[in-house]
Motif scaffolding. Structure first.
Motif, PDB file in Angstrom:
ATOM      1  N   LEU A 391       0.819  -1.202   0.000  1.00  0.00           N
ATOM      2  CA  LEU A 391       0.000   0.000   0.000  1.00  0.00           C
ATOM      3  C   LEU A 391       0.858   1.260   0.000  1.00  0.00           C
ATOM      4  CD1 LEU A 391      -2.786  -0.932   2.598  1.00  0.00           C
ATOM      5  CD2 LEU A 391      -2.797  -1.252   0.126  1.00  0.00           C
ATOM      6  N   GLY A 392       1.947   1.235   0.765  1.00  0.00           N
ATOM      7  CA  GLY A 392       2.805   2.403   0.893  1.00  0.00           C
ATOM      8  C   GLY A 392       3.428   2.832  -0.420  1.00  0.00           C
ATOM      9  N   ALA A 397       3.831   6.986  -4.505  1.00  0.00           N
ATOM     10  CA  ALA A 397       3.864   7.316  -5.937  1.00  0.00           C
ATOM     11  C   ALA A 397       2.819   8.381  -6.261  1.00  0.00           C
ATOM     12  CB  ALA A 397       3.631   6.061  -6.773  1.00  0.00           C
ATOM     13  N   GLY A 398       1.645   8.273  -5.637  1.00  0.00           N
ATOM     14  CA  GLY A 398       0.602   9.264  -5.859  1.00  0.00           C
ATOM     15  C   GLY A 398       0.969  10.631  -5.317  1.00  0.00           C
ATOM     16  N   PHE A 399       1.630  10.652  -4.151  1.00  0.00           N
ATOM     17  CA  PHE A 399       2.032  11.926  -3.547  1.00  0.00           C
ATOM     18  C   PHE A 399       3.092  12.640  -4.385  1.00  0.00           C
ATOM     19  CE2 PHE A 399       0.885  10.041   0.818  1.00  0.00           C
ATOM     20  CZ  PHE A 399      -0.409  10.518   0.711  1.00  0.00           C
ATOM     21  N   ILE A 400       3.892  11.878  -5.101  1.00  0.00           N
ATOM     22  CA  ILE A 400       4.909  12.482  -5.973  1.00  0.00           C
ATOM     23  C   ILE A 400       4.293  12.926  -7.297  1.00  0.00           C
ATOM     24  CG2 ILE A 400       7.034  12.043  -7.277  1.00  0.00           C
ATOM     25  CD1 ILE A 400       7.806  10.048  -5.038  1.00  0.00           C
ATOM     26  N   LEU A 425       8.616  13.829   1.569  1.00  0.00           N
ATOM     27  CA  LEU A 425       8.771  12.636   2.400  1.00  0.00           C
ATOM     28  C   LEU A 425       8.762  11.375   1.534  1.00  0.00           C
ATOM     29  CD1 LEU A 425       8.934  11.619   5.366  1.00  0.00           C
ATOM     30  CD2 LEU A 425       6.446  11.445   5.334  1.00  0.00           C
ATOM     31  N   SER A 426       7.906  11.356   0.516  1.00  0.00           N
ATOM     32  CA  SER A 426       7.808  10.194  -0.372  1.00  0.00           C
ATOM     33  C   SER A 426       9.071  10.032  -1.211  1.00  0.00           C
ATOM     34  CB  SER A 426       6.586  10.338  -1.290  1.00  0.00           C
ATOM     35  OG  SER A 426       5.393  10.383  -0.538  1.00  0.00           O
ATOM     36  N   ILE A 427       9.594  11.146  -1.714  1.00  0.00           N
ATOM     37  CA  ILE A 427      10.839  11.090  -2.494  1.00  0.00           C
ATOM     38  C   ILE A 427      11.980  10.579  -1.618  1.00  0.00           C
ATOM     39  CG2 ILE A 427      12.580  12.485  -3.681  1.00  0.00           C
ATOM     40  CD1 ILE A 427      10.282  14.316  -4.610  1.00  0.00           C
ATOM     41  N   THR A 428      12.052  11.082  -0.384  1.00  0.00           N
ATOM     42  CA  THR A 428      13.085  10.628   0.556  1.00  0.00           C
ATOM     43  C   THR A 428      12.942   9.140   0.841  1.00  0.00           C
ATOM     44  OG1 THR A 428      13.024  12.807   1.600  1.00  0.00           O
ATOM     45  CG2 THR A 428      14.108  11.036   2.826  1.00  0.00           C
TER      46      THR A 428
END
Length: 435
Positions: A391-392, A397-400, A425-428
């Motif tokens: 799920l994560g 991917a959606g947040f980016i 945070l998602s990219i990190t």
């Protein structure tokens, strides 16, 4: 009985005490597998099975009971699938860390969650997520649930390189029972029979035992093993090593996203969201999740959170905390009745996951399919949740993708400050995650 009604506001939520109890039983029936599966996975990391099983149950009892009494929500809490495998196979087996240090990372993740929750940062970030992504979470988790059910029952099997999945053995008794259970449950729901999910589970379980697909337990009672070998054995100082930061970050991000997505998805299905698409008093279930994760690390097990299988109880009519309390009491009974409560075969509980996954596709009609800046992020969320079995991954991917697509289409004003934080945070996460 009036006390239960008044405390949980059962009548106000359009439910009944009997329906709430039935819903709690349904939730437990679909997630009882965690009692065995979680310690089996963690056994690969060197955590002894017996104590691990007890830690799993106690974590589920505490978290689910707190969710019912404090948060008053029909959600069950237990050690997450996915996070347990990450700890056992990646952190311990591949990276070579001890399970004690891994539990230290989970402890820190839980402490961070408590801080983020009590300061309101966590709920602020969740409210910053656009409605299109929230709808995609529901659909993606629905497909994820359906895929788990299809694979667990054997209707869909793991394939070979080039054809990673294929149809299972449709001539085998377990698969035929699972297909029959799916249609039985669907027919009962179409006929608006109360308790359709639990009826399907019980009838199929009896049939499975009758034809020898499942076995009656050799014993009906068993004393729980001691927690001493794993309780308070976490290595907090070892987790403070700079080289362990990526593990802590991964644990933090996965739990943050899994809980957020699952909370929204099951709340959407239960009709608990307000007119803005937010869950009122969301800090309460978030705090329960955070505190239970800290407790789990102290007991000797992995990250806990709201279980997506809670959707089965909600579909059975659960709308209040009494559903969660019922599930928690059944987990407590499992300390002594594990042989009985874990004998439900996959062909009996798996179809309920497929049914609920199917019902969670409803928000598809709310997706803006004609706006490419909305469609691309939603598509990535939905597909990657299922196709990566994580799920994560889909959510990050959606947040980016969302800010990126809004930027290239000249719609940056639609991106909130909180979403930019989630994007960074998602990219990190993708850069540092020990895949």
């Amino acid at each position: 009985m009036s006390f239960l009604d008044n405390y949980f506001e059962i009548s106000k939520n359009g439910s009944t005490i009997s329906r709430e109890i039935m819903a709690g039983m349904t939730t437990f029936a679909t997630m009882a597998y965690i009692i065995i599966v979680n310690p089996k996975i963690l056994e690969a990391a060197g955590i002894p099975f017996g104590p691990s099983m007890v830690a799993t149950i106690i974590s589920a009892v505490f978290g689910t009971m707190a969710m019912g009494i404090y948060a008053k929500r029909p959600f069950a809490v237990a050690p997450y699938m996915g996070e347990n495998a990450f700890i056992a196979f990646t952190v311990v087996k591949v990276m070579g860390h001890t399970w004690q240090t891994a539990l230290g990372a989970i402890f820190f993740g839980g402490v961070l969650f408590i801080i983020f929750t009590v300061t309101g940062i966590r709920s602020w970030l969740i409210k910053a997520i656009p409605k299109s992504l929230k709808n995609a979470f529901v659909v993606g988790i629905g497909l994820f649930l359906a895929f788990i059910g299809l694979n667990t029952t054997g209707i869909v099997s793991i394939g070979v390189p080039g054809a990673p999945v294929h149809i299972g053995d449709l001539t085998s008794a377990p698969v035929l029972l699972a297909i029959g259970c799916f249609f039985l449950t669907a027919i009962l729901m179409a006929r608006k029979v109360n308790g359709a999910l639990i009826i399907g589970i019980l009838i199929t379980s009896c049939l499975a035992i009758g034809i020898g697909v499942a076995d009656l337990p050799q014993a009906f009672f068993s004393a729980p093993p001691s927690l001493e070998p794993i309780m308070f054995q976490l290595d907090i100082m070892g987790a403070l090593n700079w080289g362990f930061i990526s593990v802590i970050l991964t644990v933090f991000v996965l739990d943050f996203l899994d809980t957020m997505g699952t909370l929204y998805a099951v709340s959407h299905r239960a009709g608990l969201l307000d007119e803005n698409g937010d869950l009122p008093h969301i800090e309460r279930p978030l705090l329960v999740d955070a505190v239970t994760t800290v407790l789990a690390s102290l007991l000797g097990t992995t990250t806990t959170g709201v279980f997506v299988e809670s959707a089965t109880g909600i579909e059975a009519g659960g709308r209040t905390g009494l559903t969660a309390v019922t599930t928690a009491l059944l987990f407590l009974a499992a300390l002594f009745l594990a042989p009985i409560l874990t004998m439900i075969p996959a062909c009996a509980y798996g179809p309920s996951l497929i049914v609920v996954g199917m019902l969670m596709l409803a928000p598809c009609k709310e997706l803006e399919l004609d706006d490419i800046s909305e469609l691309v992020p939603a598509f990535l969320v939905i597909t990657l949740m299922s196709f990566t079995y994580n799920l994560g991954i889909g959510m990050t991917a959606g947040f980016i993708a969302y800010p990126l697509m809004k930027a290239v289409t000249g719609k940056l004003d639609q991106v909130s400050p909180g979403l930019w934080i989630l994007c960074v945070l998602s990219i990190t996460f993708f850069i540092t995650c020990p895949h």
